[in-house]
Design an enzyme around this catalytic site. Structure first.
Site, PDB file in Angstrom:
ATOM      1  CG  HIS A  62      -2.068  -0.988   1.059  1.00 24.75           C
ATOM      2  ND1 HIS A  62      -2.699  -1.577   2.118  1.00 24.75           N
ATOM      3  CD2 HIS A  62      -2.689  -1.469  -0.050  1.00 24.75           C
ATOM      4  CE1 HIS A  62      -3.658  -2.380   1.673  1.00 24.75           C
ATOM      5  NE2 HIS A  62      -3.659  -2.333   0.363  1.00 24.75           N
ATOM      6  CG  HIS A  95      -1.696  -6.337   1.933  1.00 19.94           C
ATOM      7  ND1 HIS A  95      -1.486  -5.631   0.774  1.00 19.94           N
ATOM      8  CD2 HIS A  95      -1.210  -5.573   2.927  1.00 19.94           C
ATOM      9  CE1 HIS A  95      -0.911  -4.479   1.064  1.00 19.94           C
ATOM     10  NE2 HIS A  95      -0.728  -4.422   2.349  1.00 19.94           N
ATOM     11  CD  GLU A 147      -2.804  -8.849   7.819  1.00 13.61           C
ATOM     12  OE1 GLU A 147      -2.100  -7.843   7.622  1.00 13.61           O
ATOM     13  OE2 GLU A 147      -2.832  -9.457   8.901  1.00 13.61           O
ATOM     14  CB  CYS A 215       4.350  -8.181  11.904  1.00 11.76           C
ATOM     15  SG  CYS A 215       4.492  -6.521  11.250  1.00 11.76           S
ATOM     16  CB  SER A 243      -0.016   2.492   4.362  1.00 13.42           C
ATOM     17  OG  SER A 243       0.798   1.954   5.373  1.00 13.42           O
TER      18      SER A 243
END
Ligand code: SF4
Length: 333
Positions: A62, A95, A147, A215, A243
């Site tokens: 993104h 994603h 995602e 993450c 994003s």
């Protein structure tokens, strides 16, 4: 009358106070994460190996600059598998995708290259495992994000999306329902913790993933903003509006009481934002290239005589190998 008797008209003394030179704190870690690096390397390599066009399901990452650069090199971004000619090369973005997309591409005999970030795949696998064991899965994430769409597609009947702590009050399950939660990888750590605490309070037996899903890159960039924004009056986050992890960085700075702007590059800056500002924190989301960070630093040097000080809160040395299909193709080439 002597000269000394006359008042001598002197020009008024003006004390010029030089505008304080702006200080820029350049946060680290910032910018590209291992998943984004891997996805970009995949598309670059696919374009070199197979030649354009290489099709990409949704934006590779993104970020406007990354997408524009690849458009110029011959990548074609699509939102539906129907748009891809039979037999073409198709890359899945960082994603991830749902199994439906995989099946549609197979039916179209596409040569698929899977650039899904391994940390997204980890969440997919957790969802699959919980679903196979009969759990209802509460996915903490943002509706419509690529995602989330991909993860929900792994077990559509078993997954329920939770976006806010308030959503939890509306949840109702038959007695004896086994519950587990997983999260999107790019959430705000604080927001996710608030939702998780409420989930655990309402459903004390809820199962949690063995290792948290947000993450390392998202956590490190947020930690840097948390720590370093304390020394700045204004925070600039390089990244595109779509994003998720970049949006979270700007939100975090605002929650800390700082003015914060999410910008794609120096063209988005407004000089008036910097009135009276002495210290600016600059960071970048996981999909924003370093070139735009440097362009913003040049702008600040040029317009405000800024001096730049690098501030690192931790080292990041994560690397993801290319997917098998590209490693094989490279070995043959
Ligand atoms: S932000 Fe995290 S999950 Fe997303 S691509 Fe980067 S490393 Fe992977």
């Amino acid at each position: 009358m002597s000269a000394t008797e006359y008042p001598i008209c002197q020009p008024p003394t003006v004390h010029y106070v030089p505008a304080a030179a702006m200080k820029v704190l350049l946060a680290s870690p910032r910018g590209f994460c291992a998943g984004v690096n891997m996805a970009i390397e995949c598309l670059d390599l696919a374009l070199r190996l197979y030649g354009p066009p290489v099709y990409v399901y949704h934006e590779i990452v993104h970020n406007k600059h990354v997408v524009d650069e690849f458009l110029a090199k011959g990548a074609v971004f699509v939102n539906s598998i129907d748009e891809v000619p039979v037999g073409s090369h198709l890359l899945y973005s960082a994603h991830g995708i749902s199994p439906t997309v995989r099946a549609e591409s197979a039916a179209r005999e596409l040569h698929a290259i899977d650039a899904t970030c391994p940390l997204v795949t980890k969440v997919h696998l957790e969802a699959i495992r919980y679903a196979e064991r009969g759990y209802k899965i509460l996915l903490i994430g943002h509706e419509g994000h690529d995602e989330v769409v991909g993860t929900m597609g792994e077990a559509p009947d078993a997954i329920v999306l939770v976006q806010t702590p308030e959503d939890i009050d509306a949840l109702a399950f038959p007695p004896g329902t086994k519950l587990a939660y997983v999260t999107q990888t790019t959430l705000s750590v604080d927001d996710a913790n608030r939702i998780i605490s409420r989930l655990k309070a309402r459903f004390p037996a809820i199962a949690a993933p063995p290792k948290e899903d947000i993450c390392y890159a998202t956590q490190n960039r947020q930690e840097a903003v948390n720590i370093l924004s304390q020394e700045a009056e204004l925070v600039l986050v390089l990244g595109s509006q779509n994003s998720s992890n970049s949006q979270r960085l700007a939100e975090l700075a605002r929650q800390a009481g700082r003015a914060a702007y999410l910008v794609d590059g120096p063209g988005d800056l407004d000089e008036s934002w910097f009135d009276g500002v002495e210290t600016v924190l600059v960071t970048a989301g996981a999909s924003a290239p370093e070139t735009v960070v440097q362009q913003v630093l040049d702008y600040l040097r040029e317009h405000f005589a800024a001096t730049v000080e690098s501030r690192s809160i931790r080292d990041e040395e994560v690397y993801f190998p290319l997917p098998r299909e590209l490693r094989r193709a490279t070995a043959k080439a």
